[in-house]
Motif scaffolding. Structure first.
Motif, PDB file in Angstrom:
ATOM      1  N   VAL A 269       0.857  -1.183   0.000  1.00 46.43           N
ATOM      2  CA  VAL A 269       0.000   0.000   0.000  1.00 46.43           C
ATOM      3  C   VAL A 269       0.898   1.241   0.000  1.00 46.43           C
ATOM      4  O   VAL A 269       1.661   1.451   0.941  1.00 46.43           O
ATOM      5  CB  VAL A 269      -0.922   0.016   1.244  1.00 46.43           C
ATOM      6  N   ASN A 270       0.837   2.028  -1.075  1.00 48.07           N
ATOM      7  CA  ASN A 270       1.696   3.217  -1.120  1.00 48.07           C
ATOM      8  C   ASN A 270       1.068   4.367  -0.325  1.00 48.07           C
ATOM      9  O   ASN A 270      -0.056   4.260   0.167  1.00 48.07           O
ATOM     10  CB  ASN A 270       2.029   3.612  -2.570  1.00 48.07           C
ATOM     11  N   GLY A 271       1.800   5.460  -0.231  1.00 47.77           N
ATOM     12  CA  GLY A 271       1.340   6.588   0.578  1.00 47.77           C
ATOM     13  C   GLY A 271       0.078   7.254   0.063  1.00 47.77           C
ATOM     14  O   GLY A 271      -0.740   7.727   0.843  1.00 47.77           O
ATOM     15  N   PHE A 272      -0.096   7.293  -1.267  1.00 44.63           N
ATOM     16  CA  PHE A 272      -1.324   7.861  -1.816  1.00 44.63           C
ATOM     17  C   PHE A 272      -2.528   7.009  -1.417  1.00 44.63           C
ATOM     18  O   PHE A 272      -3.569   7.531  -1.021  1.00 44.63           O
ATOM     19  CB  PHE A 272      -1.258   7.957  -3.346  1.00 44.63           C
ATOM     20  N   GLN A 273      -2.380   5.682  -1.520  1.00 43.17           N
ATOM     21  CA  GLN A 273      -3.477   4.775  -1.162  1.00 43.17           C
ATOM     22  C   GLN A 273      -3.789   4.868   0.334  1.00 43.17           C
ATOM     23  O   GLN A 273      -4.957   4.915   0.728  1.00 43.17           O
ATOM     24  CB  GLN A 273      -3.108   3.335  -1.542  1.00 43.17           C
ATOM     25  N   ALA A 274      -2.749   4.886   1.159  1.00 35.34           N
ATOM     26  CA  ALA A 274      -2.952   4.969   2.613  1.00 35.34           C
ATOM     27  C   ALA A 274      -3.608   6.297   2.990  1.00 35.34           C
ATOM     28  O   ALA A 274      -4.506   6.338   3.830  1.00 35.34           O
ATOM     29  CB  ALA A 274      -1.619   4.801   3.338  1.00 35.34           C
ATOM     30  N   THR A 275      -3.178   7.377   2.341  1.00 31.52           N
ATOM     31  CA  THR A 275      -3.777   8.698   2.597  1.00 31.52           C
ATOM     32  C   THR A 275      -5.255   8.688   2.242  1.00 31.52           C
ATOM     33  O   THR A 275      -6.092   9.182   3.001  1.00 31.52           O
ATOM     34  CB  THR A 275      -3.030   9.787   1.793  1.00 31.52           C
ATOM     35  N   ARG A 276      -5.585   8.107   1.109  1.00 31.96           N
ATOM     36  CA  ARG A 276      -6.987   8.021   0.687  1.00 31.96           C
ATOM     37  C   ARG A 276      -7.802   7.237   1.706  1.00 31.96           C
ATOM     38  O   ARG A 276      -8.896   7.652   2.087  1.00 31.96           O
ATOM     39  CB  ARG A 276      -7.077   7.378  -0.705  1.00 31.96           C
ATOM     40  N   GLN A 277      -7.272   6.100   2.169  1.00 31.47           N
ATOM     41  CA  GLN A 277      -8.003   5.283   3.149  1.00 31.47           C
ATOM     42  C   GLN A 277      -8.245   6.060   4.438  1.00 31.47           C
ATOM     43  O   GLN A 277      -9.360   6.046   4.976  1.00 31.47           O
ATOM     44  CB  GLN A 277      -7.229   4.000   3.462  1.00 31.47           C
ATOM     45  N   LEU A 278      -7.215   6.729   4.930  1.00 32.76           N
ATOM     46  CA  LEU A 278      -7.348   7.467   6.193  1.00 32.76           C
ATOM     47  C   LEU A 278      -8.276   8.670   6.061  1.00 32.76           C
ATOM     48  O   LEU A 278      -9.061   8.951   6.965  1.00 32.76           O
ATOM     49  CB  LEU A 278      -5.976   7.920   6.689  1.00 32.76           C
ATOM     50  N   SER A 279      -8.189   9.378   4.933  1.00 30.22           N
ATOM     51  CA  SER A 279      -8.994  10.596   4.779  1.00 30.22           C
ATOM     52  C   SER A 279     -10.464  10.292   4.512  1.00 30.22           C
ATOM     53  O   SER A 279     -11.308  11.168   4.645  1.00 30.22           O
ATOM     54  CB  SER A 279      -8.427  11.471   3.660  1.00 30.22           C
ATOM     55  N   ARG A 280     -10.773   9.050   4.176  1.00 32.88           N
ATOM     56  CA  ARG A 280     -12.170   8.686   3.902  1.00 32.88           C
ATOM     57  C   ARG A 280     -12.776   7.817   4.996  1.00 32.88           C
ATOM     58  O   ARG A 280     -13.947   7.446   4.898  1.00 32.88           O
ATOM     59  CB  ARG A 280     -12.252   7.984   2.550  1.00 32.88           C
ATOM     60  N   ASP A 281     -11.997   7.506   6.019  1.00 31.72           N
ATOM     61  CA  ASP A 281     -12.469   6.687   7.136  1.00 31.72           C
ATOM     62  C   ASP A 281     -13.016   7.619   8.214  1.00 31.72           C
ATOM     63  O   ASP A 281     -12.340   8.563   8.629  1.00 31.72           O
ATOM     64  CB  ASP A 281     -11.287   5.871   7.678  1.00 31.72           C
ATOM     65  N   ASP A 282     -14.248   7.374   8.661  1.00 30.75           N
ATOM     66  CA  ASP A 282     -14.874   8.231   9.668  1.00 30.75           C
ATOM     67  C   ASP A 282     -14.043   8.352  10.942  1.00 30.75           C
ATOM     68  O   ASP A 282     -14.080   9.375  11.619  1.00 30.75           O
ATOM     69  CB  ASP A 282     -16.270   7.721  10.019  1.00 30.75           C
ATOM     70  N   VAL A 283     -13.284   7.310  11.275  1.00 31.63           N
ATOM     71  CA  VAL A 283     -12.492   7.302  12.506  1.00 31.63           C
ATOM     72  C   VAL A 283     -11.248   8.186  12.384  1.00 31.63           C
ATOM     73  O   VAL A 283     -10.811   8.785  13.360  1.00 31.63           O
ATOM     74  CB  VAL A 283     -12.073   5.847  12.864  1.00 31.63           C
ATOM     75  N   THR A 284     -10.688   8.292  11.166  1.00 31.86           N
ATOM     76  CA  THR A 284      -9.402   8.974  11.007  1.00 31.86           C
ATOM     77  C   THR A 284      -9.440  10.214  10.105  1.00 31.86           C
ATOM     78  O   THR A 284      -8.423  10.892   9.963  1.00 31.86           O
ATOM     79  CB  THR A 284      -8.355   7.993  10.438  1.00 31.86           C
ATOM     80  N   LYS A 285     -10.569  10.533   9.533  1.00 31.51           N
ATOM     81  CA  LYS A 285     -10.596  11.628   8.548  1.00 31.51           C
ATOM     82  C   LYS A 285     -10.278  12.998   9.137  1.00 31.51           C
ATOM     83  O   LYS A 285      -9.932  13.921   8.409  1.00 31.51           O
ATOM     84  CB  LYS A 285     -11.933  11.655   7.805  1.00 31.51           C
ATOM     85  N   HIS A 286     -10.352  13.137  10.460  1.00 33.75           N
ATOM     86  CA  HIS A 286     -10.020  14.411  11.110  1.00 33.75           C
ATOM     87  C   HIS A 286      -8.517  14.621  11.283  1.00 33.75           C
ATOM     88  O   HIS A 286      -8.071  15.713  11.603  1.00 33.75           O
ATOM     89  CB  HIS A 286     -10.691  14.475  12.482  1.00 33.75           C
ATOM     90  N   ILE A 287      -7.716  13.575  11.066  1.00 35.89           N
ATOM     91  CA  ILE A 287      -6.263  13.643  11.303  1.00 35.89           C
ATOM     92  C   ILE A 287      -5.577  14.271  10.090  1.00 35.89           C
ATOM     93  O   ILE A 287      -5.703  13.758   8.975  1.00 35.89           O
ATOM     94  CB  ILE A 287      -5.685  12.239  11.561  1.00 35.89           C
ATOM     95  N   PRO A 288      -4.844  15.373  10.274  1.00 34.91           N
ATOM     96  CA  PRO A 288      -4.131  15.967   9.141  1.00 34.91           C
ATOM     97  C   PRO A 288      -3.019  15.029   8.659  1.00 34.91           C
ATOM     98  O   PRO A 288      -2.290  14.458   9.474  1.00 34.91           O
ATOM     99  CB  PRO A 288      -3.548  17.264   9.696  1.00 34.91           C
ATOM    100  N   ILE A 289      -2.897  14.903   7.347  1.00 29.69           N
ATOM    101  CA  ILE A 289      -1.855  14.075   6.747  1.00 29.69           C
ATOM    102  C   ILE A 289      -0.974  14.972   5.891  1.00 29.69           C
ATOM    103  O   ILE A 289      -1.462  15.676   5.007  1.00 29.69           O
ATOM    104  CB  ILE A 289      -2.460  12.956   5.871  1.00 29.69           C
ATOM    105  N   VAL A 290       0.316  14.944   6.190  1.00 27.54           N
ATOM    106  CA  VAL A 290       1.294  15.682   5.399  1.00 27.54           C
ATOM    107  C   VAL A 290       2.142  14.654   4.663  1.00 27.54           C
ATOM    108  O   VAL A 290       2.807  13.831   5.293  1.00 27.54           O
ATOM    109  CB  VAL A 290       2.187  16.580   6.289  1.00 27.54           C
TER     110      VAL A 290
END
Length: 122
Positions: free
Chosen positions: A58-79
């Motif tokens: 799972v690359n960083g783009f895929q992981a970012t997409r998963q986290l930003s679309r998950d109700d549990v983690t979408k509030h966490i800023p990703i840089v």
């Protein structure tokens, strides 16, 4: 103390990020690939994620997409912090849900300024 999750498959880069962040008073947790990064973010709910792009599985783009679309983690800023420095990479990273995109080798002042900026917005 804010907790930062570093998701990077390079032990050298992880060590450098951890060293910088610890010197500035941040608590650091680590994951060595995108899949583990997603799992750790869901379990630990860090205050911010620093995400590499080029990783096995799972690359960083895929992981970012998963986290930003998950109700549990979408509030966490990703840089995203990557060696990929094309404008298309930056645009794609933002489309996946990253709030910012920095390039390696990282400038310590820019890293800390960026981290503090997104932690203060929360």
């Amino acid at each position: 103390m804010a907790r930062i999750l570093i998701v990077d498959d390079s032990p050298t880069e992880t060590f450098r990020f951890k060293e910088i962040l610890n010197q500035h008073g941040f608590d650091v947790i680590e994951a060595t690939n995108g899949a583990d990064g997603v799992t750790m973010a869901q379990a630990e709910l860090p205050d911010l994620v620093l995400m590499d792009v080029v990783m096995p599985g799972v690359n960083g783009f895929q992981a970012t997409r998963q986290l930003s679309r998950d109700d549990v983690t979408k509030h966490i800023p990703i840089v995203i912090v990557s060696t990929k420095d094309q404008e298309t990479d930056r645009a794609w990273g933002k489309l996946q849900g990253a709030c910012d995109y920095l390039t390696k080798p990282i400038d310590e002042n820019l890293l800390i300024q960026t981290v503090k900026h997104y932690l203060n917005e929360k």
